[in-house]
Design a protein around this motif. Structure first.
Motif, PDB file in Angstrom:
ATOM      1  N   UNK A  44       0.518  -0.444  -1.893  1.00 51.98           N
ATOM      2  CA  UNK A  44       2.184  -0.559  -2.403  1.00 51.98           C
ATOM      3  C   UNK A  44       2.068   0.330  -2.583  1.00 51.98           C
ATOM      4  N   UNK A  45       3.767   1.774  -2.353  1.00 50.05           N
ATOM      5  CA  UNK A  45       3.679   2.621  -2.331  1.00 50.05           C
ATOM      6  C   UNK A  45       3.519   3.981  -1.866  1.00 50.05           C
ATOM      7  N   UNK A  46       2.102   3.206  -0.831  1.00 57.30           N
ATOM      8  CA  UNK A  46       1.730   3.908  -0.130  1.00 57.30           C
ATOM      9  C   UNK A  46       1.818   4.377   1.185  1.00 57.30           C
ATOM     10  N   UNK A  47       1.941   4.807   2.455  1.00 57.58           N
ATOM     11  CA  UNK A  47       1.902   4.727   3.391  1.00 57.58           C
ATOM     12  C   UNK A  47       0.918   3.479   4.227  1.00 57.58           C
ATOM     13  N   UNK A  48       0.824   3.145   5.857  1.00 59.91           N
ATOM     14  CA  UNK A  48      -0.107   2.689   5.931  1.00 59.91           C
ATOM     15  C   UNK A  48      -1.498   3.471   6.708  1.00 59.91           C
ATOM     16  N   UNK A  49      -2.389   2.838   5.963  1.00 61.01           N
ATOM     17  CA  UNK A  49      -3.760   3.350   5.944  1.00 61.01           C
ATOM     18  C   UNK A  49      -3.531   4.844   5.444  1.00 61.01           C
ATOM     19  N   UNK A  50      -3.255   5.447   3.943  1.00 59.27           N
ATOM     20  CA  UNK A  50      -3.049   6.013   3.095  1.00 59.27           C
ATOM     21  C   UNK A  50      -3.931   5.156   2.215  1.00 59.27           C
ATOM     22  N   UNK A  51      -4.833   5.511   2.205  1.00 57.34           N
ATOM     23  CA  UNK A  51      -6.385   5.002   0.790  1.00 57.34           C
ATOM     24  C   UNK A  51      -6.232   5.594  -0.489  1.00 57.34           C
ATOM     25  N   UNK A  52      -4.574   4.873  -1.315  1.00 61.89           N
ATOM     26  CA  UNK A  52      -4.753   5.708  -2.079  1.00 61.89           C
ATOM     27  C   UNK A  52      -5.981   5.293  -3.037  1.00 61.89           C
ATOM     28  N   UNK A  53      -6.437   6.927  -3.376  1.00 62.33           N
ATOM     29  CA  UNK A  53      -7.493   6.852  -4.476  1.00 62.33           C
ATOM     30  C   UNK A  53      -8.983   6.170  -3.771  1.00 62.33           C
ATOM     31  N   UNK A  54      -8.806   6.165  -3.015  1.00 60.96           N
ATOM     32  CA  UNK A  54     -10.366   5.996  -2.056  1.00 60.96           C
ATOM     33  C   UNK A  54     -11.019   4.555  -2.377  1.00 60.96           C
ATOM     34  N   UNK A 130       4.171  -5.707  -2.162  1.00 61.66           N
ATOM     35  CA  UNK A 130       3.172  -5.477  -3.452  1.00 61.66           C
ATOM     36  C   UNK A 130       2.234  -6.567  -2.323  1.00 61.66           C
ATOM     37  N   UNK A 131       2.728  -7.385  -1.610  1.00 62.17           N
ATOM     38  CA  UNK A 131       1.596  -9.118  -1.307  1.00 62.17           C
ATOM     39  C   UNK A 131       1.994  -9.116   0.718  1.00 62.17           C
ATOM     40  N   UNK A 132       1.085  -9.350   1.192  1.00 58.58           N
ATOM     41  CA  UNK A 132       1.796  -9.852   2.251  1.00 58.58           C
ATOM     42  C   UNK A 132       2.170 -10.816   2.838  1.00 58.58           C
ATOM     43  N   UNK A 133       3.180 -11.542   3.133  1.00 57.41           N
ATOM     44  CA  UNK A 133       3.864 -12.611   2.986  1.00 57.41           C
ATOM     45  C   UNK A 133       2.410 -13.723   4.451  1.00 57.41           C
ATOM     46  N   UNK A 134       1.511 -14.920   3.579  1.00 53.86           N
ATOM     47  CA  UNK A 134       0.656 -14.845   4.112  1.00 53.86           C
ATOM     48  C   UNK A 134       0.222 -15.976   2.926  1.00 53.86           C
ATOM     49  N   UNK A 135      -0.656 -16.599   3.158  1.00 54.68           N
ATOM     50  CA  UNK A 135      -1.958 -17.857   2.210  1.00 54.68           C
ATOM     51  C   UNK A 135      -2.881 -16.534   1.564  1.00 54.68           C
ATOM     52  N   UNK A 216      10.403 -19.778  -0.663  1.00 52.43           N
ATOM     53  CA  UNK A 216       9.576 -19.391  -1.956  1.00 52.43           C
ATOM     54  C   UNK A 216      10.027 -17.706  -1.602  1.00 52.43           C
ATOM     55  N   UNK A 217       9.086 -17.309  -3.291  1.00 51.60           N
ATOM     56  CA  UNK A 217       9.256 -15.850  -3.869  1.00 51.60           C
ATOM     57  C   UNK A 217       7.561 -15.728  -4.186  1.00 51.60           C
ATOM     58  N   UNK A 218       7.490 -14.975  -4.812  1.00 56.09           N
ATOM     59  CA  UNK A 218       6.263 -14.432  -5.486  1.00 56.09           C
ATOM     60  C   UNK A 218       5.041 -13.215  -3.848  1.00 56.09           C
ATOM     61  N   UNK A 219       6.865 -12.524  -3.163  1.00 50.16           N
ATOM     62  CA  UNK A 219       5.900 -11.341  -3.174  1.00 50.16           C
ATOM     63  C   UNK A 219       7.552 -10.500  -3.209  1.00 50.16           C
ATOM     64  N   UNK A 220       7.737  -9.326  -3.399  1.00 49.32           N
ATOM     65  CA  UNK A 220       8.448  -8.354  -3.205  1.00 49.32           C
ATOM     66  C   UNK A 220       8.419  -6.982  -2.346  1.00 49.32           C
ATOM     67  N   UNK A 221       9.344  -6.232  -1.703  1.00 42.37           N
ATOM     68  CA  UNK A 221       9.418  -4.778  -1.070  1.00 42.37           C
ATOM     69  C   UNK A 221       9.356  -5.327   0.471  1.00 42.37           C
ATOM     70  N   UNK A 222       9.504  -6.695   0.851  1.00 42.97           N
ATOM     71  CA  UNK A 222       9.508  -7.390   2.209  1.00 42.97           C
ATOM     72  C   UNK A 222      10.555  -7.277   2.875  1.00 42.97           C
ATOM     73  N   UNK A 223      10.709  -6.977   3.896  1.00 48.50           N
ATOM     74  CA  UNK A 223      11.389  -6.848   4.592  1.00 48.50           C
ATOM     75  C   UNK A 223      12.359  -8.674   4.898  1.00 48.50           C
TER      76      UNK A 223
END
Length: 285
Positions: A44-54, A130-135, A216-223
């Protein structure tokens, strides 16, 4: 005549034995024990494959989640996605929690991680999602004081059906035992498209539900255009979670069941029995 009959029986046995061998389970190792090839990282907050903080790395042949380069977790929830799309399968993860939680991680996230199934692709996640739409098959560790089940269900951007009723609450406890300390635990998920999902903890079935779907909810920042309420999730990504507590994975493997379905079956329970009895060739389709 007896000689001919004996030869015929021997031939039948040879054919049967050959078929049984060809129908053995063919598990695929998603984690090769050496590097993170074949995986995408989204924090979250980083681009795809930016492995923040390793955060995601390989140590001693294990895929691990670490926070030694974090001063503040700042809700930087992360997920590592296997580069693939799956619909009917069994996925097995062997995991354990270790060490101390990242600074300023939420209390509920202590010894908390997850296996996300039937999820959206990493490439479609928003930068601040924050989280992918998923189970989510929620993995929890015990504190040595009170019961804390694992292989629970949480639903970021999703709902499920239990006992014929649509359930919209966010999390559901399983019937598993509590696993305290740093012990290894085997979590398995049976996923049969948009029909049936079962959770197993150390070989014991602990939760079952049907018809995973968006809502439902429980996910934010998604398209928001990707959120279609009621859309059944018959396929998707598999990812592992970073929620602020160090966790290690020594095995991540999948048994692809696609192509094993009995087209005449009226429900997937017969499909599952069929697969268990090696009535189809695993991993071939």
């Amino acid at each position: 005549m007896k000689l001919q009959l004996t030869a015929l029986l021997s031939l039948i046995c040879m054919i049967a034995f050959g078929q049984k061998k060809s129908e053995k389970e063919e598990w695929k190792q998603l984690f090769n024990g050496k590097n993170l090839d074949g995986w995408d990282i989204k924090i979250r907050g980083n681009d795809l494959n930016d492995n923040f903080g390793n955060t995601f790395r390989v140590e001693d042949g294990k895929m691990v989640v670490r926070y030694d380069q974090y001063d503040d977790f700042k809700q930087k929830y992360g997920h590592i996605f296997y580069k693939g799309d799956f619909s009917y399968y069994r996925v097995v993860v062997e995991y354990r929690f270790v060490g101390e939680q990242a600074p300023k991680g939420e209390g509920w996230a202590w010894r908390n991680s997850g296996i996300m199934v039937q999820g959206q692709p990493a490439t479609t996640m928003g930068k601040d999602q924050d989280f992918p739409i998923s189970i989510e098959v929620q993995l929890l560790g015990g504190d040595g004081k009170k019961p804390r089940t694992t292989c629970n269900l949480c639903t970021p951007g999703t709902n499920v059906v239990m006992n014929g009723e649509l359930k919209t609450q966010h999390c559901f406890n399983s019937t598993s035992k509590t696993y305290d300390g740093d012990q290894w635990v085997k979590a398995e998920v049976l996923v049969l498209g948009d029909s049936l999902i079962r959770h197993y903890a150390n070989g014991e079935m602990v939760l079952e539900y049907n018809k995973p779907q968006m809502g439902g909810g429980n996910v934010s920042g998604n398209d928001p255009s990707l959120m279609v309420d009621g859309k059944l999730l018959d396929h998707g990504s598999i990812s592992l979670q970073s929620e602020s507590h160090p966790v290690e994975f020594r095995k991540v493997e999948i048994l692809n069941l696609k192509g094993c379905m009995d087209a005449k079956a009226t429900n997937f329970k017969s499909y599952y029995v069929k697969a268990d009895n090696s009535a189809c060739t695993y991993g071939k389709k």
